[in-house]
Scaffold this motif. Structure first.
Motif: not given
Length: 195
Positions: A177-183
């Protein structure tokens, strides 16, 4: 005398859609479809014609549902809020077991569109609908002041069209989720005032 149909066609279509969505067209066997729908082989073929016709019906039902949902979200609220809501929903849905199957249209863009003209046309139409609706939403956002970017609506929409499958692929690949949020935050920043 014709035999009375003893099953709900829409329900059978939904169940078949779930299998196709999870496994893809090629990996879905006739037995998978019979198990999921509870239909006999003769009922399945008598109602839908063939595995491919069943798939096209299921895919079209999926596409129609997603199109209505996209319109519902992108045509309400300020332009920026609508776009952010739509794309944040994609990231939030990543936690759903069903959604980890990815977007069925994106899946088919990879699986069948390269060698099936009917599927390719459906996928191209889906991207066209997304693009047109995003252009309308971005123009609304420029008018209501919620989108500050000096890029034109068509350019911004193309950027989001590229981001849409990118997020879907990240979800399918199991990115956190963190990577998706950053993207997503990077994608949404394109709506802000350009330096």
């Amino acid at each position: 005398m014709a035999r009375h149909q003893e099953f709900d066609t829409a329900e059978a279509l939904q169940k078949a859609m779930g299998v196709f969505w999870r496994k893809g067209f090629e990996a879905t066997s006739l037995m998978d479809l019979l198990d999921a729908t509870g239909l006999s082989k003769s009922s399945l073929y008598g109602t839908f014609g063939s595995k491919r016709e069943l798939f096209l019906n299921a895919f079209d039902a999926y596409r129609e549902h997603r199109l209505r949902e996209m319109f519902r979200i992108l045509r309400n609220g300020s332009g920026r809020q609508a776009i952010e809501t739509f794309f944040r929903m994609i990231v939030a849905d990543a936690e759903s077991v069903e959604f980890t199957n990815g977007c069925m249209s994106i899946n088919q863009a990879v699986e069948m569109a390269p060698h099936d003209a009917d599927i390719r046309q459906r996928v191209v139409n889906d991207f066209g609908n997304i693009g047109k609706t995003l252009v309308e939403t971005i123009q609304r956002g420029k008018t209501d002041g919620s989108i500050k970017s000096n890029r034109d609506a068509q350019t911004l929409a193309q950027f989001f069209i590229l981001g849409f499958p990118g997020l879907q692929v990240m979800i399918r690949a199991g990115c956190g989720k963190t990577m998706l949020e950053h993207a997503l935050n990077a994608l949404l920043s394109s709506l802000d005032k350009n330096e």
